[in-house]
Design an enzyme around this catalytic site. Sequence first.
Site, PDB file in Angstrom:
ATOM      1  N   CYS A 140      12.950  11.198   8.105  1.00  0.00           N
ATOM      2  CA  CYS A 140      12.812  10.633   9.442  1.00  0.00           C
ATOM      3  C   CYS A 140      14.083  10.799  10.261  1.00  0.00           C
ATOM      4  O   CYS A 140      14.037  10.848  11.489  1.00  0.00           O
ATOM      5  CB  CYS A 140      12.428   9.160   9.353  1.00  0.00           C
ATOM      6  SG  CYS A 140      13.512   8.192   8.301  1.00  0.00           S
ATOM      7  N   GLY A 143       6.825   4.940   8.814  1.00  0.00           N
ATOM      8  CA  GLY A 143       5.931   6.063   9.047  1.00  0.00           C
ATOM      9  C   GLY A 143       6.007   6.538  10.484  1.00  0.00           C
ATOM     10  O   GLY A 143       7.044   6.443  11.147  1.00  0.00           O
ATOM     11  N   GLU A 172      10.135   1.096  10.670  1.00  0.00           N
ATOM     12  CA  GLU A 172      11.121   2.180  10.583  1.00  0.00           C
ATOM     13  C   GLU A 172      10.328   3.460  10.780  1.00  0.00           C
ATOM     14  O   GLU A 172       9.538   3.851   9.929  1.00  0.00           O
ATOM     15  CB  GLU A 172      11.846   2.154   9.227  1.00  0.00           C
ATOM     16  CG  GLU A 172      13.105   3.004   9.211  1.00  0.00           C
ATOM     17  CD  GLU A 172      12.862   4.409   8.689  1.00  0.00           C
ATOM     18  OE1 GLU A 172      12.740   5.324   9.540  1.00  0.00           O
ATOM     19  OE2 GLU A 172      12.790   4.597   7.474  1.00  0.00           O
ATOM     20  N   GLU A 198       2.774   6.585  15.995  1.00  0.00           N
ATOM     21  CA  GLU A 198       1.394   6.369  16.422  1.00  0.00           C
ATOM     22  C   GLU A 198       0.681   5.368  15.502  1.00  0.00           C
ATOM     23  O   GLU A 198      -0.119   4.552  15.966  1.00  0.00           O
ATOM     24  CB  GLU A 198       0.635   7.697  16.454  1.00  0.00           C
ATOM     25  CG  GLU A 198       1.093   8.622  17.589  1.00  0.00           C
ATOM     26  CD  GLU A 198       0.335   9.927  17.600  1.00  0.00           C
ATOM     27  OE1 GLU A 198      -0.337  10.246  16.593  1.00  0.00           O
ATOM     28  OE2 GLU A 198       0.415  10.649  18.611  1.00  0.00           O
ATOM     29  N   GLU A 247       8.778  15.579  16.474  1.00  0.00           N
ATOM     30  CA  GLU A 247       9.214  15.476  15.076  1.00  0.00           C
ATOM     31  C   GLU A 247       8.332  16.396  14.226  1.00  0.00           C
ATOM     32  O   GLU A 247       7.156  16.112  14.007  1.00  0.00           O
ATOM     33  CB  GLU A 247       9.113  14.037  14.582  1.00  0.00           C
ATOM     34  CG  GLU A 247       9.653  13.875  13.172  1.00  0.00           C
ATOM     35  CD  GLU A 247       9.546  12.457  12.655  1.00  0.00           C
ATOM     36  OE1 GLU A 247      10.482  11.997  11.980  1.00  0.00           O
ATOM     37  OE2 GLU A 247       8.519  11.800  12.940  1.00  0.00           O
ATOM     38  N   LYS A 263       0.855  -1.190   0.000  1.00  0.00           N
ATOM     39  CA  LYS A 263       0.000   0.000   0.000  1.00  0.00           C
ATOM     40  C   LYS A 263       0.889   1.237   0.000  1.00  0.00           C
ATOM     41  O   LYS A 263       1.529   1.559   1.002  1.00  0.00           O
ATOM     42  CB  LYS A 263      -0.927   0.048   1.212  1.00  0.00           C
ATOM     43  CG  LYS A 263      -1.999   1.157   1.071  1.00  0.00           C
ATOM     44  CD  LYS A 263      -2.565   1.615   2.379  1.00  0.00           C
ATOM     45  CE  LYS A 263      -1.784   2.736   3.013  1.00  0.00           C
ATOM     46  NZ  LYS A 263      -1.862   4.024   2.273  1.00  0.00           N
TER      47      LYS A 263
END
Length: 494
Positions: free
Chosen positions: A300, A244, A266, A247, A397, A192
Amino acid sequence: MATATASATAGSKSPVKVRQTKMLIGGKWLDSLSGKTFVTVNPATEEKIADVAYGGKEDVDLAVDAATRAFHDGPWRRMDARERGRLMARLADLIEKNFDELAALEVLDNGKPLKEAKAGDLPLVIDCLRYYSGWADKIQGEVIPVRGRYFCYTKREPVGVVGQIIPWNFPMLMVAWKWGPALAAGCTIVMKPAEQTPLTCLRMAELAQEAGFPDGVINVVPGFGDTGAALVKHPGVDKIAFTGHYETAQHIMKDAAPTLKRLTFELGGKSPNIVFADADLEAATAGSFVGIYLNQGQCCCAGSRLFVEEKVHDKLVDMLTTKARARKVGDPFADDTEQGPQIDQAQFDKILGYIDKGKKAGARCVIGGNRVGAKGFFIEPTIFTGVTDDMEIARDEIFGPVLSILPFKNIDEVISRANNTYYGLAAAVWTQDITKAHRIADEVRAGTVWVNCYDAFDAAAPFGGYKMSGQGRELGAEGLKAYTESKTVVVNLG
């Protein structure tokens, strides 16, 4: 103080043809069973690019069934490992052949500067697939001495059907990072892509068909969070690999619990970038600038917490501010553009919200902090000083072009402050003192520590995080192991 502001639009005419907007399931390009679609938007112009098939639970079911048949009944698992590697190498060759098209498509959908896509993303995509193509026939077990008259050996087998959910910041590269080890191991895939950036993933899937991958080995189902949730919950999926926000990973862990499927994550970071007074300040400035502003700050591992030894704090602030002032923000297809738009309205609003929080908390915005232009999601490169460790801009972040610069006195202090975060993805240190460098590398809790460099990646070097920055590793031999199971075989020799 404003930074340079260029035209923030790429024009209404698409610079590249969108070839595919349907789902790939079992070797066929299909509309969603519901007929639903969603719009993917050019972040530089806020204009519609295309309508893309919106996969629902029923489409995920079809894709998992196709991947299951391809794994258990098709030729993929039984294929000679060198042949699998040859197909992967052919896919890398086709990506190289279609280099300019893919780069332009990535820019159209994501907004990163074209020269950045060509110099960074595409070469890394090709290199990753070629690296793992060489691993396909080198996955092996061990012979283990055991008591008694037994012959004991282990073998590594593919984990099975893997669901892969990727983000929007490096769409093609995330495809390569996920496909590479999974295909080399002999797994089949249901992917996806991020709803913001589905186009290059779909085009790469077309090229995989052209390369000769058997039907059902690679399946792509675009959609939103509900599509990903259906993939995670599906009992026929043996493993989920997700990149991603933490959460989302927490939700995935809950949804995956009933089936106990394998998980690798990751996730994000608030990476400390440490500059000592004895560093080469020119190199540290250049590296730190890339470390925060690469890909519009949407990395990230961005070095968003810049710790600078007090003796050189003001000097480094001046050097970075000078570079930020000269940075060209605008049309990502323009040759001289250095920074494109943020990915979408939500991310744009989030970043500006954090900039406002920083100002209200008492930090000093020495440059940037504003929107660029009236159209597109462009934000100036932004630098804050006077930041304290407890401010939200120093802890959360932001995922945008916002840098917090924090002074420090000594190495003990900076190690403690660098580790004062629930993240642990990456870190960097700039010094000419090898003792300091190794101590930082030893004591900072992060999955990657760069010494006198930043964002130095290679397909052979494992990448992943400590703490809430993830679990497991991408890339290298470690990334490959995550797509295999270890089987022990014991033979009675009589």
